[in-house]
Design an enzyme around this catalytic site. Structure first.
Site, PDB file in Angstrom:
ATOM      1  N   CYS A  30       0.838  -1.197   0.000  1.00 12.33           N
ATOM      2  CA  CYS A  30       0.000   0.000   0.000  1.00 12.33           C
ATOM      3  C   CYS A  30       0.877   1.253   0.000  1.00 12.33           C
ATOM      4  O   CYS A  30       1.977   1.259  -0.575  1.00 12.33           O
ATOM      5  CB  CYS A  30      -0.977  -0.029   1.171  1.00 12.33           C
ATOM      6  SG  CYS A  30      -2.297   1.203   1.015  1.00 12.33           S
ATOM      7  N   ASP A  54      -3.875   0.987   9.878  1.00 16.52           N
ATOM      8  CA  ASP A  54      -5.103   1.782  10.008  1.00 16.52           C
ATOM      9  C   ASP A  54      -5.616   1.706  11.433  1.00 16.52           C
ATOM     10  O   ASP A  54      -6.093   2.690  11.981  1.00 16.52           O
ATOM     11  CB  ASP A  54      -6.161   1.307   9.016  1.00 16.52           C
ATOM     12  CG  ASP A  54      -5.882   1.904   7.653  1.00 16.52           C
ATOM     13  OD1 ASP A  54      -5.125   1.291   6.892  1.00 16.52           O
ATOM     14  OD2 ASP A  54      -6.369   3.020   7.391  1.00 16.52           O
TER      15      ASP A  54
HETATM   16  C1  RUB Z   1      -4.066   3.102   3.457  1.00 18.51           C
HETATM   17  C2  RUB Z   1      -3.359   2.066   4.257  1.00 18.51           C
HETATM   18  C3  RUB Z   1      -2.093   2.491   4.954  1.00 18.51           C
HETATM   19  C4  RUB Z   1      -2.455   2.968   6.369  1.00 18.51           C
HETATM   20  C5  RUB Z   1      -1.280   3.627   7.062  1.00 18.51           C
HETATM   21  O1  RUB Z   1      -5.315   2.675   2.992  1.00 18.51           O
HETATM   22  O2  RUB Z   1      -3.796   0.948   4.416  1.00 18.51           O
HETATM   23  O3  RUB Z   1      -1.208   1.411   5.081  1.00 18.51           O
HETATM   24  O4  RUB Z   1      -3.505   3.912   6.296  1.00 18.51           O
HETATM   25  O5  RUB Z   1      -0.887   4.764   6.343  1.00 18.51           O
HETATM   26  P1  RUB Z   1      -6.192   3.681   2.085  1.00 18.51           P
HETATM   27  P2  RUB Z   1      -0.043   5.948   7.050  1.00 18.51           P
HETATM   28  O6  RUB Z   1      -5.365   4.024   0.881  1.00 18.51           O
HETATM   29  O7  RUB Z   1      -7.402   2.899   1.748  1.00 18.51           O
HETATM   30  O8  RUB Z   1      -6.500   4.904   2.931  1.00 18.51           O
HETATM   31  O9  RUB Z   1       1.182   5.297   7.598  1.00 18.51           O
HETATM   32  O10 RUB Z   1       0.251   6.888   5.896  1.00 18.51           O
HETATM   33  O11 RUB Z   1      -0.908   6.561   8.082  1.00 18.51           O
END
Ligand code: RUB
Length: 319
Positions: free
Chosen positions: A130, A199
């Protein structure tokens, strides 16, 4: 920006990623309060709680959104309750709480980058999934320290957040290879460390993150590669202390994100859950701004950061 446009930006994923969503939500609250034309504190308080509710409902899975609003509530509205303050003082305290969350969140990212970079050895190959700003901050910090990490990044279908990741890493001059999601086990043989974001993390130490994360963790476990999560403390769920299963809703998005025209597949059910749950037993460590913990330490961390749950219904406006 008005609140409904802000909500739409989160729903449509123009603003996405758990950390960015949290900062964007409180910035929206700050702007709402600063631009409000009402001269009645009680009325403004009710309006702000309604803004909280609308923002909170914009994406259901990431607890960061709820925790950012909870932070603003606890550091402003809750403390102001029953005190006679002028409207301007009231607005200032709410806006200051929003700013304070944003700065704490940015400081947490820097601290996680520093702590996490100690886990990256010279010349490590790292696999990620991701587009996590936390995981990328660790990798870029290690790169800036001259450790020369190389990265395998998954596409992260169906939304292709991996494209953002590879561009971000290439821009930072980190060598990066884009792979399809189903290649994670194949490339694991060449990987020293898996780094992903979060998340939500539950009191049991389970991780809820982008769909496919649990496959990456299983592949890492099978190959004996450490699977490590990078997460600020506001990604931990206080609700999970009391709600069975962590109270986490796995967001399902439109079938059109999977195939552009679902009607071209008559008789086929197309489902699109966008997060999954990785059990604590597959996680080696969680890097937070207050230290690197084992997943079994999640409950203690939540109790320390959030207390034992007395603020869980803060969105109801009850005091
Ligand atoms: C984003 C996702 C990321 C986490 C952590 O999912 O799964 O791994 O949100 O991100 P989506 P961060 O694209 O559906 O929002 O470390 O940037 O908070």
């Amino acid at each position: 920006m008005d609140v409904s446009s802000a909500v739409e930006k989160i729903k449509s994923m123009e603003v996405r990623g758990a950390g960015k969503i949290a900062r964007f939500a409180v910035a929206t609250v700050r702007d709402y309060v600063n631009n409000s034309g009402t001269d009645d504190i009680k009325e403004l308080q009710q309006e702000v709680l309604e803004v909280f509710r609308q923002l909170n409902e914009s994406r259901p899975t990431a607890v960061s959104l709820r925790n950012s609003l909870r932070y603003v509530y606890n550091h402003s509205i809750k403390q102001l309750s029953g005190k006679s303050k002028s409207l301007d003082e009231w607005k200032k305290q709410v806006a200051d709480a929003c700013e304070s969350f944003i700065s704490k969140s940015e400081a947490a990212k820097e601290q996680i980058a520093k702590l996490g970079s100690d886990l990256v050895g010279d010349g490590f190959s790292i696999q990620t999934h991701c587009n996590s700003q936390m995981a990328l901050a660790v990798i870029i910090e290690a790169h800036n320290q001259g450790k020369s990490p190389k990265v395998y990044a998954t596409e992260s279908r169906p939304w292709y957040q991996g494209h953002l990741t590879v561009r971000q890493l290439a821009e930072a001059k980190v060598p990066v290879t884009l792979i399809v999601d189903s290649a994670v086990r194949h490339f694991m043989e060449q990987v020293d460390l898996v780094l992903v974001g979060a998340d939500t993390i539950s009191a049991e130490g389970d991780l809820i993150n982008k769909i496919g994360t649990v496959q990456l963790a299983l592949a890492a476990g099978d190959a004996g590669v450490p699977f490590v999560v990078c997460a600020e403390t506001y990604k931990f769920s206080p609700e999970s202390l009391t709600e069975n299963g962590g109270g986490v809703i796995i967001e399902e998005r439109a079938a059109e994100e999977v195939v552009p025209d679902p009607s071209a597949f008559p008789g086929v059910d197309i489902v699109n859950p966008v997060f999954d749950r990785t059990p604590a037993k597959l996680i080696k460590e969680i890097i937070t701004e207050v230290g690197i913990i084992k997943p079994s330490g999640a409950k203690d961390l939540i109790e320390k950061e959030f207390g034992s749950g007395e603020d869980l219904d803060f969105l109801s406006g009850k005091e």
